[in-house]
Design a protein around this motif. Structure first.
Motif, PDB file in Angstrom:
ATOM      1  N   ILE A 299       0.829  -1.206   0.000  1.00  0.00           N
ATOM      2  CA  ILE A 299       0.000   0.000   0.000  1.00  0.00           C
ATOM      3  C   ILE A 299       0.864   1.257   0.000  1.00  0.00           C
ATOM      4  N   HIS A 300       1.909   1.275   0.818  1.00  0.00           N
ATOM      5  CA  HIS A 300       2.796   2.449   0.834  1.00  0.00           C
ATOM      6  C   HIS A 300       3.463   2.636  -0.528  1.00  0.00           C
ATOM      7  N   LYS A 301       3.843   1.561  -1.165  1.00  0.00           N
ATOM      8  CA  LYS A 301       4.455   1.663  -2.491  1.00  0.00           C
ATOM      9  C   LYS A 301       3.472   2.268  -3.486  1.00  0.00           C
ATOM     10  N   HIS A 302       2.226   1.776  -3.472  1.00  0.00           N
ATOM     11  CA  HIS A 302       1.221   2.294  -4.401  1.00  0.00           C
ATOM     12  C   HIS A 302       0.879   3.751  -4.101  1.00  0.00           C
ATOM     13  N   ARG A 303       0.730   4.077  -2.820  1.00  0.00           N
ATOM     14  CA  ARG A 303       0.407   5.473  -2.486  1.00  0.00           C
ATOM     15  C   ARG A 303       1.564   6.386  -2.859  1.00  0.00           C
ATOM     16  N   GLY A 304       2.791   5.884  -2.679  1.00  0.00           N
ATOM     17  CA  GLY A 304       3.952   6.676  -3.083  1.00  0.00           C
ATOM     18  C   GLY A 304       3.925   6.995  -4.569  1.00  0.00           C
ATOM     19  N   MET A 305       3.475   6.037  -5.377  1.00  0.00           N
ATOM     20  CA  MET A 305       3.393   6.282  -6.815  1.00  0.00           C
ATOM     21  C   MET A 305       2.317   7.316  -7.139  1.00  0.00           C
ATOM     22  N   ALA A 306       1.235   7.306  -6.355  1.00  0.00           N
ATOM     23  CA  ALA A 306       0.187   8.313  -6.549  1.00  0.00           C
ATOM     24  C   ALA A 306       0.712   9.699  -6.175  1.00  0.00           C
ATOM     25  N   TYR A 307       1.421   9.787  -5.071  1.00  0.00           N
ATOM     26  CA  TYR A 307       2.030  11.070  -4.681  1.00  0.00           C
ATOM     27  C   TYR A 307       3.020  11.533  -5.756  1.00  0.00           C
ATOM     28  N   PHE A 308       3.775  10.605  -6.299  1.00  0.00           N
ATOM     29  CA  PHE A 308       4.742  10.930  -7.348  1.00  0.00           C
ATOM     30  C   PHE A 308       4.028  11.543  -8.549  1.00  0.00           C
ATOM     31  N   LYS A 310       1.420  13.211  -8.474  1.00  0.00           N
ATOM     32  CA  LYS A 310       0.957  14.539  -8.061  1.00  0.00           C
ATOM     33  C   LYS A 310       2.125  15.526  -7.938  1.00  0.00           C
ATOM     34  N   ASN A 311       3.340  15.081  -8.240  1.00  0.00           N
ATOM     35  CA  ASN A 311       4.551  15.892  -8.068  1.00  0.00           C
ATOM     36  C   ASN A 311       4.855  16.168  -6.602  1.00  0.00           C
ATOM     37  N   ASP A 312       4.257  15.376  -5.705  1.00  0.00           N
ATOM     38  CA  ASP A 312       4.519  15.515  -4.271  1.00  0.00           C
ATOM     39  C   ASP A 312       5.636  14.528  -3.930  1.00  0.00           C
ATOM     40  N   TYR A 313       6.868  14.929  -4.249  1.00  0.00           N
ATOM     41  CA  TYR A 313       7.986  14.003  -4.116  1.00  0.00           C
ATOM     42  C   TYR A 313       8.351  13.729  -2.662  1.00  0.00           C
ATOM     43  N   ALA A 316       5.951  11.108  -1.530  1.00  0.00           N
ATOM     44  CA  ALA A 316       6.263   9.889  -2.278  1.00  0.00           C
ATOM     45  C   ALA A 316       7.471   9.192  -1.663  1.00  0.00           C
ATOM     46  N   LEU A 317       8.500   9.986  -1.342  1.00  0.00           N
ATOM     47  CA  LEU A 317       9.702   9.421  -0.748  1.00  0.00           C
ATOM     48  C   LEU A 317       9.399   8.807   0.625  1.00  0.00           C
ATOM     49  N   LEU A 318       8.564   9.471   1.426  1.00  0.00           N
ATOM     50  CA  LEU A 318       8.198   8.933   2.739  1.00  0.00           C
ATOM     51  C   LEU A 318       7.476   7.591   2.599  1.00  0.00           C
ATOM     52  N   ASP A 319       6.594   7.514   1.597  1.00  0.00           N
ATOM     53  CA  ASP A 319       5.863   6.258   1.412  1.00  0.00           C
ATOM     54  C   ASP A 319       6.771   5.136   0.928  1.00  0.00           C
ATOM     55  N   PHE A 320       7.659   5.431   0.002  1.00  0.00           N
ATOM     56  CA  PHE A 320       8.564   4.389  -0.484  1.00  0.00           C
ATOM     57  C   PHE A 320       9.472   3.896   0.639  1.00  0.00           C
TER      58      PHE A 320
END
Length: 416
Positions: A299-308, A310-313, A316-320
């Motif tokens: 889930i964190h990996k997928h949410r990180g990709m969604a943040y990515f 959105k340009n919310d790096y 995204a980095l926190l989720d990855f």
């Protein structure tokens, strides 16, 4: 009366004749099975069973169905003397195998066993296809005449249909006393229904996985395309892109399980509904009871990709990073960490992340390539060249390597 007796089929003569044909039939059967192995292509490879009918089974069937022909000939062809069973994993495979058989062989007849039974009856389901013997499957040397109408039977079943048929054959057809009483018949009908339901459920799970995998692949392609636009089109130039991919994919969604929520989130992501995707992933993360570590890693990996997207790096980095904390073996999440860090200009940290990903899975051409880009941006051209060559050795397309290759040529004054 005497003439009637003398005209009866002679079992010993029929046995000798039939057994003389068994090597010929076996060779034909082997050739057809080999052809099926090269003809049938499924995602899950089927298994094959083949047999030439035993003499006792052959003789009983001849007397039951073709006794008049046996009075005139010691070799009476039956449609199931040669049989090959193609056993598939899923219901969807049955029609696909049938289609491929029809395309590759001269089909004489197709029968759908069990289709005529109602839900109160027990019996196996199976697709039976009679094919003419292909010329290239005939024995090279054979002095025995083969009837022109000789055929081979191909049966197509799922694993569970085959299991039911085998057990039912032992319980019903190979014993003198079959179940007469209603309770036993009900038990058999119940077991058949249970196996049929299991086949349906397996197929539903398979359909769900294929649907989810299709959405994941589309979303991953979008992620990589955006990462390429930012980091690879111009090596050494840390520009940023606001491109958000919107992929029109739709499939039904029913609220309930985590699997359903993941599918809904990925679909939202693929449609460009990024806030919705983030919200669904967040609902899963905060659900009670807390999901297990493997689930949280995904889930964190997928949410990180969604943040990515959105340009919310930062998020995204926190989720990855949360993904690899939940699953230290998540090599793809380390790879994503490296991509985000390279975009943020943190090339040394990106190299560490790519290196960790490659330690977990060394056969990643793109991880080698992206680490090569980070090394290039750090001015470590020798290491960049080594990684570029590793990426090529693992099959990375030369077009993707060209830009970095050209820049390295400039640095080294030589072709790498």
């Amino acid at each position: 009366m005497e003439s009637s007796i003398t005209s009866l089929p002679n079992k010993n003569d029929i046995r000798r004749t039939y057994e003389s044909y068994i090597p010929v039939l076996s060779e034909i059967l082997c050739n057809i099975e080999n052809r099926l192995h090269h003809t049938i292509h499924l995602a899950s490879n089927p298994t094959y069973k083949s047999r030439v009918k035993s003499f006792n089974s052959y003789y009983r069937k001849v007397l039951r169905l073709k006794a008049d022909e046996a009075e005139k000939s010691n070799f009476v062809p039956l449609t199931d003397m040669m049989g090959i069973r193609v056993i598939c994993a899923f219901l969807e495979d049955l029609s696909e195998v049938e289609r491929q058989v029809k395309e590759s062989f001269d089909v004489r007849e197709v029968e759908y066993k069990g289709a005529e039974q109602n839900f109160r009856e027990f019996g196996y389901e199976s697709v039976h296809i009679l094919i003419a013997i292909p010329a290239d499957c005939m024995p090279l040397e054979n002095s025995l005449p083969l009837p022109e109408n000789i055929v081979c039977e191909i049966q197509i079943r799922t694993i569970l249909q085959d299991a039911w048929a085998e057990v039912e054959h032992e319980l019903v057809y190979k014993t003198e006393f079959t179940p007469f009483d209603l309770p036993l018949k009900r038990k058999l009908a119940s077991m058949n229904a249970s196996l049929s339901l299991a086949d349906i459920i397996f197929q539903e799970i398979r359909d769900y996985q294929k649907k989810l995998q299709g959405e994941v692949e589309s979303r991953r392609a979008s992620f990589y395309e955006k990462a390429d636009e930012i980091t690879l089109n111009s090596v050494g130039n840390e520009s940023k892109s606001n491109v958000v991919k919107s992929l029109a994919r739709a499939s039904p969604y029913v609220h309930g399980t985590i699997d359903d929520m993941i599918l809904a989130a990925i679909q939202a992501h693929n449609h460009g509904e990024l806030d919705k995707a983030v919200q669904i992933y967040s609902d899963i993360v905060s659900s009670k009871p807390t999901p297990s570590a493997p689930v949280l890693a995904v889930i964190h990996k997928h949410r990180g990709m969604a943040y990515f997207a959105k340009n919310d790096y930062e998020n995204a980095l926190l989720d990855f990073k949360a993904s690899v904390e939940a699953d230290p073996a998540a090599f793809r999440s380390y790879y994503y960490i490296g991509i985000v860090q390279s975009i943020r200009g943190e090339q040394a940290e990106a190299v560490k992340a790519f290196t960790r990903s490659l330690e977990l899975n060394e056969y990643q051409s793109h991880a080698h390539f992206r680490r090569a880009v980070s090394y290039f941006n750090l001015g470590e051209y020798e290491k960049s060249m080594q990684d570029l060559n590793a990426a090529r050795a693992l099959g990375l397309d030369e077009k993707e390597c060209k830009s970095l290759n050209d820049r390295l040529v400039e640095k080294f004054g030589m072709k790498v």
